[in-house]
Write a protein that holds these residues in place. Structure first.
Motif, PDB file in Angstrom:
ATOM      1  N   PHE A  59       0.827  -1.202  -0.134  1.00 17.01           N
ATOM      2  CA  PHE A  59       0.111   0.031  -0.058  1.00 17.01           C
ATOM      3  C   PHE A  59       0.909   1.279  -0.079  1.00 17.01           C
ATOM      4  N   PRO A  60       0.469   2.166  -0.801  1.00 16.40           N
ATOM      5  CA  PRO A  60       1.230   3.593  -0.725  1.00 16.40           C
ATOM      6  C   PRO A  60       1.132   4.411   0.234  1.00 16.40           C
ATOM      7  N   ASP A  61       0.118   4.218   1.053  1.00 18.70           N
ATOM      8  CA  ASP A  61      -0.465   4.829   2.180  1.00 18.70           C
ATOM      9  C   ASP A  61       0.188   4.244   3.400  1.00 18.70           C
ATOM     10  N   PRO A  62       0.896   4.875   4.103  1.00 14.51           N
ATOM     11  CA  PRO A  62       1.616   4.332   5.366  1.00 14.51           C
ATOM     12  C   PRO A  62       0.532   3.844   6.523  1.00 14.51           C
ATOM     13  N   ASN A  63      -0.280   4.510   6.518  1.00 15.71           N
ATOM     14  CA  ASN A  63      -1.431   3.917   7.609  1.00 15.71           C
ATOM     15  C   ASN A  63      -2.033   2.667   6.976  1.00 15.71           C
ATOM     16  N   ASP A  64      -2.384   2.345   5.799  1.00 16.93           N
ATOM     17  CA  ASP A  64      -2.825   1.178   5.253  1.00 16.93           C
ATOM     18  C   ASP A  64      -1.806   0.330   5.421  1.00 16.93           C
ATOM     19  N   ARG A  65      -0.487   0.398   5.020  1.00 13.73           N
ATOM     20  CA  ARG A  65       0.574  -0.504   5.291  1.00 13.73           C
ATOM     21  C   ARG A  65       0.711  -0.984   6.940  1.00 13.73           C
TER      22      ARG A  65
END
Length: 140
Positions: A59-65
């Motif tokens: 995931f590009p979004d750190p929160n999703d990762r």
């Protein structure tokens, strides 16, 4: 029944009036419980591996990762507990083959049918387990 064992269903064992403890039929009953439980745990491990392979994404979004990593961490922790439980099940099956299953490893008395049905991997009778827990509590 152990909370991790919800899916393992069986008919409670009713020994005959003159049946010896850990007779062939009784051992067969507990072997069936242990093998079914182990099989279900192994299936769950396989499902987790496939799920993690299928769901792994960058995931590009750190929160999703971070969310995905946390989910995977929780799943792996659960699988580790199940791996340890599978090992205890296998140890119980080995004890069964040796004729030691169902007897307290501390004092040698019968663990008891109902206790074994509630916790098929039990290695201590209720009295020894209680003493063990008291000792553990006093050490803490």
């Amino acid at each position: 029944m152990d909370p991790n064992q919800d899916d393992v269903s069986f008919t409670p064992y009713q020994p005959g009036s003159d049946e010896e403890y850990m007779s062939k039929d009784m051992v067969k009953h507990f072997r069936g419980i242990l093998e079914k439980w182990r099989s279900q745990l192994m299936e769950e491990v396989d499902r987790t591996v496939h799920h993690m392979q299928d769901e792994a994404a960058n995931f590009p979004d750190p929160n999703d990762r971070a969310t995905q990593e946390e989910e995977f961490t929780l799943e792996l922790r659960t699988r580790d507990r199940e791996r340890k439980l599978i090992k205890k099940i296998e140890e119980s099956l080995i004890d069964m083959d040796k004729g030691d299953y169902g007897y307290c490893e501390s004092c040698g008395v019968d663990i008891g049918i109902r206790r074994l049905e509630a916790r098929p991997t039990a290695t201590l009778c209720i009295d020894c387990k209680t003493l063990d827990e008291i000792r553990e509590k006093n050490r803490a």
